[in-house]
Design a protein around this motif. Structure first.
Motif, short mmCIF file in Angstrom:
data_model
loop_
_atom_site.label_atom_id
_atom_site.label_comp_id
_atom_site.label_asym_id
_atom_site.label_seq_id
_atom_site.Cartn_x
_atom_site.Cartn_y
_atom_site.Cartn_z
N VAL A 120 0.83 -1.21 0.00
CA VAL A 120 0.00 0.00 0.00
C VAL A 120 0.87 1.27 0.00
O VAL A 120 0.41 2.36 0.30
CB VAL A 120 -1.03 0.01 1.16
CG1 VAL A 120 -2.01 -1.14 1.03
CG2 VAL A 120 -0.36 0.01 2.53
N HIS A 121 2.17 1.07 -0.32
CA HIS A 121 3.13 2.16 -0.48
C HIS A 121 3.31 3.00 0.79
O HIS A 121 3.31 4.23 0.73
CB HIS A 121 2.76 3.05 -1.67
CG HIS A 121 2.63 2.27 -2.93
ND1 HIS A 121 3.69 1.63 -3.51
CD2 HIS A 121 1.56 1.98 -3.70
CE1 HIS A 121 3.29 0.99 -4.58
NE2 HIS A 121 1.99 1.18 -4.72
N ARG A 141 -4.95 4.00 3.62
CA ARG A 141 -4.07 2.91 3.17
C ARG A 141 -3.96 1.81 4.22
O ARG A 141 -3.91 0.63 3.91
CB ARG A 141 -2.66 3.45 2.86
CG ARG A 141 -2.61 4.18 1.54
CD ARG A 141 -1.34 4.99 1.40
NE ARG A 141 -1.53 5.92 0.32
CZ ARG A 141 -1.16 5.70 -0.95
NH1 ARG A 141 -0.54 4.58 -1.26
NH2 ARG A 141 -1.43 6.57 -1.88
N GLN A 171 -4.23 9.63 -5.78
CA GLN A 171 -3.27 8.59 -5.34
C GLN A 171 -4.02 7.33 -4.90
O GLN A 171 -3.60 6.21 -5.18
CB GLN A 171 -2.45 9.09 -4.16
CG GLN A 171 -1.48 10.20 -4.51
CD GLN A 171 -0.95 10.90 -3.26
OE1 GLN A 171 -1.30 10.56 -2.13
NE2 GLN A 171 -0.11 11.90 -3.46
N ARG A 174 -5.23 5.36 -7.80
CA ARG A 174 -4.12 4.59 -8.39
C ARG A 174 -3.86 3.32 -7.58
O ARG A 174 -3.64 2.25 -8.13
CB ARG A 174 -2.84 5.44 -8.43
CG ARG A 174 -2.76 6.32 -9.68
CD ARG A 174 -1.31 6.67 -10.01
NE ARG A 174 -0.71 7.50 -8.98
CZ ARG A 174 -0.91 8.81 -8.86
NH1 ARG A 174 -1.69 9.44 -9.71
NH2 ARG A 174 -0.31 9.50 -7.90
N LEU A 175 -3.90 3.45 -6.25
CA LEU A 175 -3.65 2.29 -5.39
C LEU A 175 -4.75 1.22 -5.57
O LEU A 175 -4.44 0.03 -5.70
CB LEU A 175 -3.56 2.73 -3.92
CG LEU A 175 -3.41 1.57 -2.92
CD1 LEU A 175 -2.07 0.84 -3.13
CD2 LEU A 175 -3.49 2.07 -1.49
N GLU A 178 -4.16 -0.51 -8.77
CA GLU A 178 -2.97 -1.36 -8.73
C GLU A 178 -3.29 -2.68 -8.02
O GLU A 178 -2.91 -3.76 -8.48
CB GLU A 178 -1.89 -0.60 -7.96
CG GLU A 178 -0.52 -1.19 -8.09
CD GLU A 178 0.46 -0.35 -7.29
OE1 GLU A 178 0.59 0.86 -7.57
OE2 GLU A 178 1.07 -0.90 -6.36
#
Ligand code: ATP
Length: 218
Positions: A120-121, A141, A171, A174-175, A178
């Motif tokens: 989850v960056h 996240r 963002q 995008r997550l 992904e």
């Protein structure tokens, strides 16, 4: 077609009002497939949250069938702060679903959590932070990581972007994409925002007058 992760067949949902039963959803049938994002839209009060709660098994007053083909779905909310225990550090919170499984020892749990943080960056250091030390987007996240650590393939996302500012929303989108592509996660994505729905979702379920109508997103 891909594998189904969840299917609802002719579901009716009621709330009790004193002695009376009030029907909120009527004859709801749809499926969600692995790795797809299905929008759930409709006016305020049309029953979007009720449908999610019912799919999670939180409501007792329903009939029809709710079938889960993988682990039970998990829900993420508009304000993740409320669903994260403020007295515990992120690492403790994220290890909880693994403790319930009892198949990991402490070091393996920590490894699994750190691996999920990276998916989850978020950096490893977040393991030792408290939810209050994180921004809204970071907390979202963490709640996604928590859902995924249960092993589910379906996330019910109730307005997950509404509390975030526009850059953080982008963002987060995008997550979600992904994780959809790499981990084959499916989402039932509740939103008032038809622009976001048309950008993200392959299909939309539109709730009105207790019923659902399904549209392909062309
Ligand atoms: N616990 C409850 N008891 C009785 N009625 C309820 C309960 N929760 C919701 N309702 C009613 O059920 C209907 C659907 O509510 P729900 O919260 O599912 O709508 P929603 O589409 O998620 O709305 P919003 O977009 O405002 O969050 C509404 O008429 C609401 O008043």
């Amino acid at each position: 077609m891909e594998n189904k992760v969840m299917e609802l067949k002719h579901v009716n949902v009621y709330y009790r009002e004193g002695r009376k039963k009030k029907q909120v959803l009527e004859d709801i049938s749809f499926s969600v497939y692995e790795g797809e994002i299905v929008g759930l839209a409709g006016e305020s009060g049309s029953g979007k949250s009720t449908l999610c709660k019912c799919a999670l098994g939180l409501l007792k007053e329903y009939d029809g069938e709710i079938l889960h083909y993988t682990k039970r779905p998990q829900m993420i909310f508009q304000d993740p702060y409320k669903s994260l225990n403020p007295r515990k550090k992120v690492g403790w919170i994220l290890e909880e679903p693994l403790k319930l499984e009892r198949k990991y020892i402490k070091t393996q749990r920590r490894e699994a959590v750190e691996e999920m943080l990276s998916k989850v960056h978020l950096p490893e250091e977040f393991y030792d932070k408290y939810p209050r030390e994180l921004s809204g987007g970071q907390r979202q996240r963490i709640s996604i990581a928590l859902a995924l650590l249960t092993g589910t393939k379906l996330i019910l996302a109730d307005e997950p972007l509404s509390a975030l500012d526009v850059t953080v929303q982008a963002q987060m989108i995008r997550l979600l994409r992904e994780l959809q592509e790499k981990e084959r996660i499916a989402y039932l994505f509740v939103s008032h925002d038809l622009d976001v729905i048309s950008m993200l979702c392959s299909r939309v379920l539109f709730l009105k007058d207790r019923k659902v109508t399904e549209y392909e997103n062309l």
